[in-house]
Design a protein around this motif. Sequence first.
Motif, mmCIF file in Angstrom:
data_model
loop_
_atom_site.group_PDB
_atom_site.id
_atom_site.type_symbol
_atom_site.label_atom_id
_atom_site.label_comp_id
_atom_site.label_asym_id
_atom_site.label_seq_id
_atom_site.Cartn_x
_atom_site.Cartn_y
_atom_site.Cartn_z
ATOM 1 N N LEU A 179 38.540 76.608 -16.898
ATOM 2 C CA LEU A 179 39.381 77.669 -17.449
ATOM 3 C C LEU A 179 38.652 78.416 -18.562
ATOM 4 O O LEU A 179 38.750 79.644 -18.672
ATOM 5 N N SER A 180 37.919 77.671 -19.379
ATOM 6 C CA SER A 180 37.198 78.318 -20.479
ATOM 7 C C SER A 180 36.086 79.232 -19.964
ATOM 8 O O SER A 180 35.684 80.179 -20.658
ATOM 9 N N LEU A 181 35.592 78.971 -18.765
ATOM 10 C CA LEU A 181 34.531 79.798 -18.194
ATOM 11 C C LEU A 181 35.056 81.108 -17.614
ATOM 12 O O LEU A 181 34.288 82.064 -17.459
ATOM 13 N N ILE A 182 36.336 81.144 -17.277
ATOM 14 C CA ILE A 182 36.898 82.349 -16.665
ATOM 15 C C ILE A 182 37.858 83.089 -17.591
ATOM 16 O O ILE A 182 38.385 84.137 -17.217
ATOM 17 N N ARG A 183 38.076 82.544 -18.791
ATOM 18 C CA ARG A 183 38.959 83.205 -19.754
ATOM 19 C C ARG A 183 38.226 83.394 -21.075
ATOM 20 O O ARG A 183 37.530 82.498 -21.549
ATOM 21 N N ASP A 184 38.393 84.543 -21.638
ATOM 22 C CA ASP A 184 37.771 84.823 -22.929
ATOM 23 C C ASP A 184 38.464 84.041 -24.039
ATOM 24 O O ASP A 184 39.699 83.896 -24.037
ATOM 25 N N ASN A 185 37.669 83.540 -24.954
ATOM 26 C CA ASN A 185 38.186 82.874 -26.165
ATOM 27 C C ASN A 185 39.098 81.696 -25.857
ATOM 28 O O ASN A 185 40.070 81.446 -26.573
ATOM 29 N N TYR A 186 38.805 81.007 -24.761
ATOM 30 C CA TYR A 186 39.606 79.847 -24.381
ATOM 31 C C TYR A 186 38.885 78.580 -24.830
ATOM 32 O O TYR A 186 37.727 78.355 -24.481
ATOM 33 N N GLU A 187 39.592 77.750 -25.585
ATOM 34 C CA GLU A 187 39.003 76.502 -26.070
ATOM 35 C C GLU A 187 39.360 75.364 -25.128
ATOM 36 O O GLU A 187 40.534 75.036 -24.937
ATOM 37 N N ALA A 188 38.340 74.765 -24.527
ATOM 38 C CA ALA A 188 38.566 73.682 -23.573
ATOM 39 C C ALA A 188 39.041 72.417 -24.288
ATOM 40 O O ALA A 188 38.788 72.212 -25.479
ATOM 41 N N LEU A 189 39.732 71.561 -23.544
ATOM 42 C CA LEU A 189 40.096 70.245 -24.058
ATOM 43 C C LEU A 189 38.830 69.441 -24.350
ATOM 44 O O LEU A 189 37.790 69.660 -23.735
ATOM 45 N N ASN A 190 38.934 68.501 -25.271
ATOM 46 C CA ASN A 190 37.809 67.610 -25.540
ATOM 47 C C ASN A 190 38.210 66.160 -25.288
ATOM 48 O O ASN A 190 39.357 65.861 -24.934
ATOM 49 N N LEU B 15 45.025 75.575 -11.410
ATOM 50 C CA LEU B 15 44.449 75.041 -12.643
ATOM 51 C C LEU B 15 45.519 75.100 -13.730
ATOM 52 O O LEU B 15 45.926 76.181 -14.155
ATOM 53 N N CYS B 16 45.985 73.943 -14.156
ATOM 54 C CA CYS B 16 47.057 73.904 -15.161
ATOM 55 C C CYS B 16 46.482 74.129 -16.556
ATOM 56 O O CYS B 16 45.550 73.444 -16.976
ATOM 57 N N ASP B 17 47.062 75.082 -17.271
ATOM 58 C CA ASP B 17 46.620 75.433 -18.622
ATOM 59 C C ASP B 17 47.309 74.514 -19.634
ATOM 60 O O ASP B 17 48.378 74.825 -20.159
ATOM 61 N N ILE B 18 46.689 73.384 -19.887
ATOM 62 C CA ILE B 18 47.277 72.402 -20.796
ATOM 63 C C ILE B 18 47.292 72.918 -22.239
ATOM 64 O O ILE B 18 48.226 72.618 -23.005
ATOM 65 N N GLN B 19 46.301 73.698 -22.627
ATOM 66 C CA GLN B 19 46.284 74.252 -23.987
ATOM 67 C C GLN B 19 47.508 75.136 -24.234
ATOM 68 O O GLN B 19 48.062 75.135 -25.330
ATOM 69 N N ARG B 20 47.923 75.871 -23.239
ATOM 70 C CA ARG B 20 49.137 76.698 -23.368
ATOM 71 C C ARG B 20 50.368 75.824 -23.589
ATOM 72 O O ARG B 20 51.196 76.093 -24.479
#
Length: 433
Positions: free
Chosen positions: A342-353, A301-306
């Motif tokens: 990713l937002s479901l398995i990481r705390d305070n992670y904002e998903a892409l919209n 799962l690529c973390d695009i927000q990072r």
Amino acid sequence: MSLPSKEKIFVGSFIHTNQYGELIIVVHGMIHVKNGKICNIVVNPKLSDIKNENVSVLSNSQFLIPGFIDCHIHAVQLPNLGVGYDKKLLEWLERYTFPLEKKYADDKFSEQVFNTVVKQTVVKGTTTACYFASLYSKASVLLGQAAINIGQRAFIGKVSMNMKRNDDYYETTDESIKNINKFIETLNNLNSHLIKPIITPRFALSCDMTLMKELGKLAKNKNLHIQTHISENLDEIEAVRNKFPEYSSYAAVYDAAGILTNKTVLAHGIYLSDNEIALINERGAAIVHCPSSNTCLKSGLCDIQRLKSKGVKIGLGTDVSGGQSCSILDTMKAALQVSVHLSLIRDNYEALNYKDVFHMATLGGAAALAMDNQIGNFEVGKEFDALVVDIDVSDGILNNLQSSTLEEKLQKFIYSGDDRNIVEVYVNGCKIK
């Protein structure tokens, strides 16, 4: 306003983004196209000032968006679409991909596949495609000719591989250098400004440092784009580490070869370290997010927000046939789903919209390909690559059963639309669907 045949006016709603990824929403506007380029944009025009000749007036359920940009697609792999997803990357390549790619020594087979690839991607709204073509030069030129015939904008990459293989699917270093130069010359002789060659070392496991350095020099001398893969799969990364122990990272290998430039697109980038991201940013290279492929081949799962937070240029890629669809719209959906997971398995992670993926599919992809001064949104002086979207087609799932804002119509299209809602496709002002 009377228009010659090389001019066209579009009147209606349109949506695009600016360089910051912000939506620009025009509920009632006019885009004037002349010789393939946007020459004027007017908000709230008076229809009485425009004669109907060469004017396209959009209906209430229609709107214009920029054309989709597929920054990473393997044209040769379309026949394998949907096959082999029980395997992971390296086994999938050996079992399914390389045996298929050897078939492109057959020109008739190549023409049949490439015509289908270009037609299918155009139908699905891809106005610009960055293609991995074949190891074989003639087949790769045939892909360029197919794109020209249909009218798609494309980068065509003759694949470079010189690591010896038992199936003989490789070239010697001398053959590779000779063939890539001949390919570039032949492709350029097709004389289409829509088609450009792109230097394409498959990945670090398929090329030695000698060849990659030669390809880097060639790209620099001819001012060409470069495409390759990076950090897609953990076993791949370990193999690269073992092959090039003298370099600190996968990205460092490419940098030593001179193939990290401001015209380089790197597919995947799932497991990049902070140092690699900094190096990629310093060189001005881009990452192509391939969420469908990363899921189908269980790569990660690529973390695009990072990546976004560190300023990396990001485009989207279908990565056919690692990805199961040649539709960028499907890729946008997949990117949203991966980010939500990713937002479901990481705390305070904002998903892409939906705004994020819309930008990556259009102007973000153009920036990744260093073409954002030419395509990607609606600005005076840019070439008119665009889609007419209709959310109320008779055979589609979407509808106009209740009133929606223009932004809500965009959301509907991104989340629930498909190619039936893409009723017209334009490249350089020419209608190709």
